[in-house]
Design a protein around this motif. Structure first.
Motif, PDB file in Angstrom:
ATOM      1  N   LEU A  18     -53.883 -86.235 -25.678  1.00 33.53           N
ATOM      2  CA  LEU A  18     -53.292 -85.150 -24.905  1.00 33.53           C
ATOM      3  C   LEU A  18     -52.752 -85.739 -23.612  1.00 33.53           C
ATOM      4  O   LEU A  18     -53.253 -86.757 -23.129  1.00 33.53           O
ATOM      5  N   ARG A  19     -51.751 -85.067 -23.075  1.00 33.09           N
ATOM      6  CA  ARG A  19     -51.209 -85.477 -21.777  1.00 33.09           C
ATOM      7  C   ARG A  19     -51.235 -84.270 -20.849  1.00 33.09           C
ATOM      8  O   ARG A  19     -50.588 -83.255 -21.128  1.00 33.09           O
ATOM      9  N   LEU A  20     -51.957 -84.388 -19.755  1.00 29.06           N
ATOM     10  CA  LEU A  20     -52.011 -83.336 -18.753  1.00 29.06           C
ATOM     11  C   LEU A  20     -50.958 -83.597 -17.691  1.00 29.06           C
ATOM     12  O   LEU A  20     -50.693 -84.752 -17.343  1.00 29.06           O
ATOM     13  N   SER A  21     -50.384 -82.521 -17.192  1.00 28.32           N
ATOM     14  CA  SER A  21     -49.429 -82.611 -16.093  1.00 28.32           C
ATOM     15  C   SER A  21     -49.837 -81.642 -15.001  1.00 28.32           C
ATOM     16  O   SER A  21     -50.404 -80.578 -15.283  1.00 28.32           O
ATOM     17  N   CYS A  22     -49.510 -81.990 -13.769  1.00 25.80           N
ATOM     18  CA  CYS A  22     -49.787 -81.111 -12.641  1.00 25.80           C
ATOM     19  C   CYS A  22     -48.640 -81.254 -11.647  1.00 25.80           C
ATOM     20  O   CYS A  22     -48.365 -82.361 -11.181  1.00 25.80           O
ATOM     21  N   VAL A  23     -48.013 -80.130 -11.361  1.00 26.26           N
ATOM     22  CA  VAL A  23     -46.888 -80.117 -10.436  1.00 26.26           C
ATOM     23  C   VAL A  23     -47.294 -79.402  -9.163  1.00 26.26           C
ATOM     24  O   VAL A  23     -47.801 -78.271  -9.207  1.00 26.26           O
ATOM     25  N   ALA A  24     -47.063 -80.068  -8.051  1.00 28.54           N
ATOM     26  CA  ALA A  24     -47.318 -79.459  -6.744  1.00 28.54           C
ATOM     27  C   ALA A  24     -46.007 -78.909  -6.197  1.00 28.54           C
ATOM     28  O   ALA A  24     -44.979 -79.590  -6.223  1.00 28.54           O
ATOM     29  N   SER A  25     -46.052 -77.680  -5.705  1.00 25.55           N
ATOM     30  CA  SER A  25     -44.843 -77.065  -5.162  1.00 25.55           C
ATOM     31  C   SER A  25     -45.184 -76.307  -3.884  1.00 25.55           C
ATOM     32  O   SER A  25     -46.334 -75.929  -3.661  1.00 25.55           O
ATOM     33  N   GLY A  26     -44.158 -76.070  -3.070  1.00 22.69           N
ATOM     34  CA  GLY A  26     -44.353 -75.349  -1.822  1.00 22.69           C
ATOM     35  C   GLY A  26     -43.859 -76.163  -0.646  1.00 22.69           C
ATOM     36  O   GLY A  26     -43.057 -77.080  -0.793  1.00 22.69           O
ATOM     37  N   SER A  27     -44.376 -75.833   0.519  1.00 22.91           N
ATOM     38  CA  SER A  27     -43.928 -76.473   1.756  1.00 22.91           C
ATOM     39  C   SER A  27     -44.665 -77.800   1.964  1.00 22.91           C
ATOM     40  O   SER A  27     -45.489 -77.941   2.856  1.00 22.91           O
ATOM     41  N   ILE A  28     -44.316 -78.774   1.138  1.00 21.61           N
ATOM     42  CA  ILE A  28     -45.007 -80.063   1.122  1.00 21.61           C
ATOM     43  C   ILE A  28     -44.190 -81.091   1.877  1.00 21.61           C
ATOM     44  O   ILE A  28     -43.031 -81.323   1.540  1.00 21.61           O
ATOM     45  N   LEU A  29     -44.794 -81.700   2.877  1.00 22.37           N
ATOM     46  CA  LEU A  29     -44.119 -82.793   3.568  1.00 22.37           C
ATOM     47  C   LEU A  29     -44.521 -84.141   2.986  1.00 22.37           C
ATOM     48  O   LEU A  29     -43.712 -85.058   2.922  1.00 22.37           O
ATOM     49  N   SER A  30     -45.775 -84.238   2.584  1.00 24.89           N
ATOM     50  CA  SER A  30     -46.251 -85.508   2.054  1.00 24.89           C
ATOM     51  C   SER A  30     -47.500 -85.261   1.220  1.00 24.89           C
ATOM     52  O   SER A  30     -48.249 -84.327   1.469  1.00 24.89           O
ATOM     53  N   ILE A  31     -47.689 -86.102   0.225  1.00 23.36           N
ATOM     54  CA  ILE A  31     -48.899 -86.043  -0.591  1.00 23.36           C
ATOM     55  C   ILE A  31     -49.623 -87.372  -0.467  1.00 23.36           C
ATOM     56  O   ILE A  31     -49.034 -88.422  -0.740  1.00 23.36           O
ATOM     57  N   ASN A  32     -50.859 -87.318  -0.064  1.00 26.24           N
ATOM     58  CA  ASN A  32     -51.655 -88.541   0.097  1.00 26.24           C
ATOM     59  C   ASN A  32     -52.109 -89.051  -1.266  1.00 26.24           C
ATOM     60  O   ASN A  32     -51.953 -90.225  -1.570  1.00 26.24           O
ATOM     61  N   TYR A  33     -52.683 -88.156  -2.045  1.00 29.42           N
ATOM     62  CA  TYR A  33     -53.101 -88.529  -3.392  1.00 29.42           C
ATOM     63  C   TYR A  33     -53.147 -87.286  -4.268  1.00 29.42           C
ATOM     64  O   TYR A  33     -53.198 -86.163  -3.777  1.00 29.42           O
ATOM     65  N   MET A  34     -53.125 -87.506  -5.541  1.00 23.28           N
ATOM     66  CA  MET A  34     -53.324 -86.467  -6.547  1.00 23.28           C
ATOM     67  C   MET A  34     -54.296 -87.011  -7.582  1.00 23.28           C
ATOM     68  O   MET A  34     -54.352 -88.225  -7.812  1.00 23.28           O
ATOM     69  N   GLY A  35     -55.066 -86.126  -8.172  1.00 23.14           N
ATOM     70  CA  GLY A  35     -56.046 -86.605  -9.138  1.00 23.14           C
ATOM     71  C   GLY A  35     -56.550 -85.506 -10.050  1.00 23.14           C
ATOM     72  O   GLY A  35     -56.085 -84.362  -9.981  1.00 23.14           O
ATOM     73  N   TRP A  36     -57.474 -85.892 -10.899  1.00 20.68           N
ATOM     74  CA  TRP A  36     -58.035 -84.987 -11.892  1.00 20.68           C
ATOM     75  C   TRP A  36     -59.556 -85.005 -11.825  1.00 20.68           C
ATOM     76  O   TRP A  36     -60.178 -86.067 -11.758  1.00 20.68           O
ATOM     77  N   TYR A  37     -60.115 -83.807 -11.809  1.00 18.62           N
ATOM     78  CA  TYR A  37     -61.556 -83.611 -11.953  1.00 18.62           C
ATOM     79  C   TYR A  37     -61.770 -82.914 -13.286  1.00 18.62           C
ATOM     80  O   TYR A  37     -60.842 -82.329 -13.859  1.00 18.62           O
ATOM     81  N   ARG A  38     -63.006 -82.977 -13.766  1.00 17.91           N
ATOM     82  CA  ARG A  38     -63.330 -82.200 -14.951  1.00 17.91           C
ATOM     83  C   ARG A  38     -64.714 -81.598 -14.812  1.00 17.91           C
ATOM     84  O   ARG A  38     -65.595 -82.161 -14.165  1.00 17.91           O
ATOM     85  N   GLN A  39     -64.845 -80.438 -15.438  1.00 17.17           N
ATOM     86  CA  GLN A  39     -66.101 -79.710 -15.406  1.00 17.17           C
ATOM     87  C   GLN A  39     -66.437 -79.295 -16.833  1.00 17.17           C
ATOM     88  O   GLN A  39     -65.712 -78.480 -17.432  1.00 17.17           O
ATOM     89  N   ALA A  40     -67.517 -79.873 -17.347  1.00 10.56           N
ATOM     90  CA  ALA A  40     -67.976 -79.506 -18.692  1.00 10.56           C
ATOM     91  C   ALA A  40     -69.076 -78.469 -18.553  1.00 10.56           C
ATOM     92  O   ALA A  40     -69.776 -78.425 -17.541  1.00 10.56           O
ATOM     93  N   PRO A  41     -69.272 -77.644 -19.580  1.00  5.95           N
ATOM     94  CA  PRO A  41     -70.324 -76.615 -19.517  1.00  5.95           C
ATOM     95  C   PRO A  41     -71.692 -77.234 -19.246  1.00  5.95           C
ATOM     96  O   PRO A  41     -72.081 -78.216 -19.890  1.00  5.95           O
ATOM     97  N   GLY A  42     -72.410 -76.689 -18.287  1.00  6.43           N
ATOM     98  CA  GLY A  42     -73.751 -77.162 -17.980  1.00  6.43           C
ATOM     99  C   GLY A  42     -73.802 -78.472 -17.223  1.00  6.43           C
ATOM    100  O   GLY A  42     -74.889 -79.010 -16.995  1.00  6.43           O
ATOM    101  N   LYS A  43     -72.656 -78.995 -16.860  1.00  9.39           N
ATOM    102  CA  LYS A  43     -72.630 -80.277 -16.142  1.00  9.39           C
ATOM    103  C   LYS A  43     -71.949 -80.115 -14.798  1.00  9.39           C
ATOM    104  O   LYS A  43     -71.154 -79.192 -14.586  1.00  9.39           O
ATOM    105  N   GLN A  44     -72.249 -81.035 -13.927  1.00  6.10           N
ATOM    106  CA  GLN A  44     -71.609 -81.031 -12.622  1.00  6.10           C
ATOM    107  C   GLN A  44     -70.170 -81.512 -12.764  1.00  6.10           C
ATOM    108  O   GLN A  44     -69.860 -82.358 -13.617  1.00  6.10           O
TER     109      GLN A  44
END
Length: 123
Positions: A18-44
């Motif tokens: 699978l390929r995940l995508s994430c687009v940031a939009s709005g009044s953005i001057l700069s982005i320091n970093y972008m990343g992915w978190y995940r949350q599984a059931p019953g896990k942190q």
């Protein structure tokens, strides 16, 4: 106002991709970093990977995703991708996009989150 909109989740068979995508939009001057978190059931929730505007990558638990997940970005499109290959049952989770964004000297740096995208790994 800033929005992070994710896409690309869904159902995948073990060993699939699978390929995940994430687009940031709005009044953005700069982005320091972008990343992915995940949350599984019953896990942190856990960081999966992030990438800076300069292209430096960080895989939080390299052993669990090494050689299978690849994070990348398109700065011009304010978009981050995560290619997930050879999916395993333990990869099933809600994947959330995260970004640290600079809105200007009055707004400063802030963290933003996407709405979450379900990834299900099942035969």
């Amino acid at each position: 106002q800033v929005q992070l909109v994710e896409s690309g989740g869904g159902l995948v068979q073990p060993g699939g991709s699978l390929r995940l995508s994430c687009v940031a939009s709005g009044s953005i001057l700069s982005i320091n970093y972008m990343g992915w978190y995940r949350q599984a059931p019953g896990k942190q929730g856990e960081l999966v990977a992030d990438i800076t505007s300069g292209g430096s990558t960080n895989y939080a638990d390299a052993d669990s995703v090494k050689g299978r997940f690849t994070i990348s970005k398109d700065n011009a499109k304010n978009t981050v991708y995560q290619q997930m290959n050879d999916q395993k049952a333990e990869d099933a989770a809600v994947y959330l996009c995260n970004a640290r964004i600079f809105l200007g000297w009055s707004g400063g740096w802030s963290d933003y989150w996407g709405q979450g995208n379900q990834v299900t790994v099942s035969s």
